[in-house]
Design a protein around this motif. Structure first.
Motif, PDB file in Angstrom:
ATOM      1  N   ILE A  35      14.854   2.246  -4.017  1.00 35.05           N
ATOM      2  CA  ILE A  35      14.584   2.541  -2.609  1.00 35.05           C
ATOM      3  C   ILE A  35      13.537   3.640  -2.504  1.00 35.05           C
ATOM      4  O   ILE A  35      12.602   3.561  -1.682  1.00 35.05           O
ATOM      5  CB  ILE A  35      15.871   2.971  -1.883  1.00 35.05           C
ATOM      6  CG1 ILE A  35      16.963   1.894  -2.021  1.00 35.05           C
ATOM      7  CG2 ILE A  35      15.573   3.256  -0.413  1.00 35.05           C
ATOM      8  CD1 ILE A  35      16.576   0.560  -1.451  1.00 35.05           C
ATOM      9  N   SER A  36      13.666   4.677  -3.327  1.00 38.26           N
ATOM     10  CA  SER A  36      12.706   5.777  -3.296  1.00 38.26           C
ATOM     11  C   SER A  36      11.312   5.304  -3.668  1.00 38.26           C
ATOM     12  O   SER A  36      10.312   5.696  -3.050  1.00 38.26           O
ATOM     13  CB  SER A  36      13.153   6.901  -4.246  1.00 38.26           C
ATOM     14  OG  SER A  36      14.396   7.429  -3.844  1.00 38.26           O
ATOM     15  N   MET A 113      12.517 -12.929   7.373  1.00 46.51           N
ATOM     16  CA  MET A 113      13.120 -12.022   6.384  1.00 46.51           C
ATOM     17  C   MET A 113      14.082 -12.736   5.440  1.00 46.51           C
ATOM     18  O   MET A 113      14.180 -12.383   4.265  1.00 46.51           O
ATOM     19  CB  MET A 113      13.853 -10.882   7.096  1.00 46.51           C
ATOM     20  CG  MET A 113      12.930  -9.847   7.714  1.00 46.51           C
ATOM     21  SD  MET A 113      12.161  -8.788   6.478  1.00 46.51           S
ATOM     22  CE  MET A 113      12.846  -7.209   6.896  1.00 46.51           C
ATOM     23  N   GLU A 114      14.811 -13.735   5.950  1.00 51.52           N
ATOM     24  CA  GLU A 114      15.812 -14.395   5.108  1.00 51.52           C
ATOM     25  C   GLU A 114      15.177 -15.180   3.972  1.00 51.52           C
ATOM     26  O   GLU A 114      15.842 -15.483   2.984  1.00 51.52           O
ATOM     27  CB  GLU A 114      16.673 -15.321   5.961  1.00 51.52           C
ATOM     28  CG  GLU A 114      17.554 -14.580   6.959  1.00 51.52           C
ATOM     29  CD  GLU A 114      18.450 -15.531   7.726  1.00 51.52           C
ATOM     30  OE1 GLU A 114      18.340 -16.757   7.490  1.00 51.52           O
ATOM     31  OE2 GLU A 114      19.249 -15.051   8.557  1.00 51.52           O
ATOM     32  N   MET A 119      14.348  -6.829  -1.964  1.00 48.24           N
ATOM     33  CA  MET A 119      13.428  -5.701  -2.115  1.00 48.24           C
ATOM     34  C   MET A 119      12.262  -5.826  -1.136  1.00 48.24           C
ATOM     35  O   MET A 119      11.815  -4.831  -0.562  1.00 48.24           O
ATOM     36  CB  MET A 119      12.914  -5.620  -3.548  1.00 48.24           C
ATOM     37  CG  MET A 119      13.933  -5.187  -4.583  1.00 48.24           C
ATOM     38  SD  MET A 119      14.510  -3.471  -4.359  1.00 48.24           S
ATOM     39  CE  MET A 119      16.116  -3.751  -3.587  1.00 48.24           C
ATOM     40  N   SER A 120      11.789  -7.048  -0.940  1.00 49.43           N
ATOM     41  CA  SER A 120      10.704  -7.273   0.022  1.00 49.43           C
ATOM     42  C   SER A 120      11.178  -6.979   1.439  1.00 49.43           C
ATOM     43  O   SER A 120      10.427  -6.417   2.252  1.00 49.43           O
ATOM     44  CB  SER A 120      10.194  -8.708  -0.074  1.00 49.43           C
ATOM     45  OG  SER A 120       9.637  -8.975  -1.346  1.00 49.43           O
ATOM     46  N   GLN A 121      12.416  -7.348   1.755  1.00 47.85           N
ATOM     47  CA  GLN A 121      12.973  -7.050   3.071  1.00 47.85           C
ATOM     48  C   GLN A 121      13.029  -5.547   3.307  1.00 47.85           C
ATOM     49  O   GLN A 121      12.669  -5.056   4.389  1.00 47.85           O
ATOM     50  CB  GLN A 121      14.377  -7.642   3.191  1.00 47.85           C
ATOM     51  CG  GLN A 121      14.425  -9.159   3.205  1.00 47.85           C
ATOM     52  CD  GLN A 121      15.850  -9.684   3.272  1.00 47.85           C
ATOM     53  OE1 GLN A 121      16.754  -9.008   3.758  1.00 47.85           O
ATOM     54  NE2 GLN A 121      16.056 -10.887   2.775  1.00 47.85           N
ATOM     55  N   ILE A 122      13.472  -4.814   2.296  1.00 52.48           N
ATOM     56  CA  ILE A 122      13.552  -3.351   2.421  1.00 52.48           C
ATOM     57  C   ILE A 122      12.159  -2.764   2.604  1.00 52.48           C
ATOM     58  O   ILE A 122      11.941  -1.869   3.434  1.00 52.48           O
ATOM     59  CB  ILE A 122      14.240  -2.746   1.184  1.00 52.48           C
ATOM     60  CG1 ILE A 122      15.702  -3.188   1.126  1.00 52.48           C
ATOM     61  CG2 ILE A 122      14.154  -1.216   1.212  1.00 52.48           C
ATOM     62  CD1 ILE A 122      16.415  -2.810  -0.151  1.00 52.48           C
ATOM     63  N   PHE A 123      11.197  -3.272   1.841  1.00 50.45           N
ATOM     64  CA  PHE A 123       9.830  -2.767   1.936  1.00 50.45           C
ATOM     65  C   PHE A 123       9.257  -2.990   3.337  1.00 50.45           C
ATOM     66  O   PHE A 123       8.655  -2.082   3.930  1.00 50.45           O
ATOM     67  CB  PHE A 123       8.948  -3.451   0.893  1.00 50.45           C
ATOM     68  CG  PHE A 123       7.518  -2.982   0.897  1.00 50.45           C
ATOM     69  CD1 PHE A 123       7.173  -1.754   0.358  1.00 50.45           C
ATOM     70  CD2 PHE A 123       6.521  -3.784   1.439  1.00 50.45           C
ATOM     71  CE1 PHE A 123       5.856  -1.320   0.363  1.00 50.45           C
ATOM     72  CE2 PHE A 123       5.200  -3.364   1.452  1.00 50.45           C
ATOM     73  CZ  PHE A 123       4.868  -2.116   0.910  1.00 50.45           C
TER      74      PHE A 123
END
Length: 210
Positions: A35-36, A113-114, A119-123
């Protein structure tokens, strides 16, 4: 310092930028490492797009821009620039406008998004949050933020003291709110800006920066 060219503009990135963004992304509070790292990447892209907005607008009006990313974000220097007040306001607003464009682009990805990885969703979510929150913050009438420079140009050269005291008051209020909200970095940054404006008006003379 990492140096490279982007769209014909020289760019320098100080190591403090990476450390600050890592800490803002939760690196010091035990947040998951992935996440960081994603936050650092989203912050880098966001600041670069923002500064490129300033650089492209400055180039349009005859400047020779260069971009520098540091611990507090980024700055675009515009040597050779002699802007009218309207041109200066436009160059100041071009950065937030670019940031709003990136926020809109990331928001448009939400319906799909689905179909992308977690990781791409978080980005994408981080891109949206960073560009919305930082743009709102950056448009506050606090020097040397873009909102402060727009306010300064709007008020004109004979009202610099008004601009300075508005900056002191609003930066102090935001610093107090940030302290109450546990946002230590934001509190320190706003307290520093309040003190800097109390001491003198930033940006007078020298090379134009955004």
């Amino acid at each position: 310092m990492w140096k490279f060219q982007c769209m014909g503009f020289p760019v320098g990135v100080h190591w403090w930028f990476w450390l600050t963004m890592f800490l803002l992304g939760g690196g010091a509070s035990g947040a998951p490492g992935q996440i960081s790292v994603l936050f650092v990447l989203a912050a880098f892209l966001s600041v670069m797009v923002h500064e490129l907005g300033h650089a492209l607008a400055g180039k349009k009006f005859g400047a020779y821009p260069s971009i520098y990313l540091h611990g507090f974000g980024g700055v675009t220097t515009l040597p050779g620039a002699y802007f009218s007040r309207n041109q200066s306001m436009w160059v100041s607003f071009a950065g937030p406008l670019a940031s709003m464009g990136l926020a809109l682009a990331s928001w448009m990805v939400f319906p799909a998004m689905e179909s992308i990885s977690q990781m791409s969703q978080i980005f994408v979510a981080l891109l949206f949050q960073i560009n919305v929150f930082w743009t709102i913050l950056n448009l506050l009438p606090i020097q040397p933020l873009d909102g402060g420079q727009i306010f300064r140009d709007f008020m004109g050269p004979h009202r610099r003291d008004v601009v300075r005291w508005v900056s002191v008051i609003i930066a102090s209020l935001v610093a107090f709110w940030a302290l109450r909200a546990g946002q230590l970095f934001l509190c320190m940054m706003m307290a520093y800006m309040a003190f800097m404006n109390y001491q003198h008006t930033p940006g007078e003379g020298g090379v134009v920066t955004r």
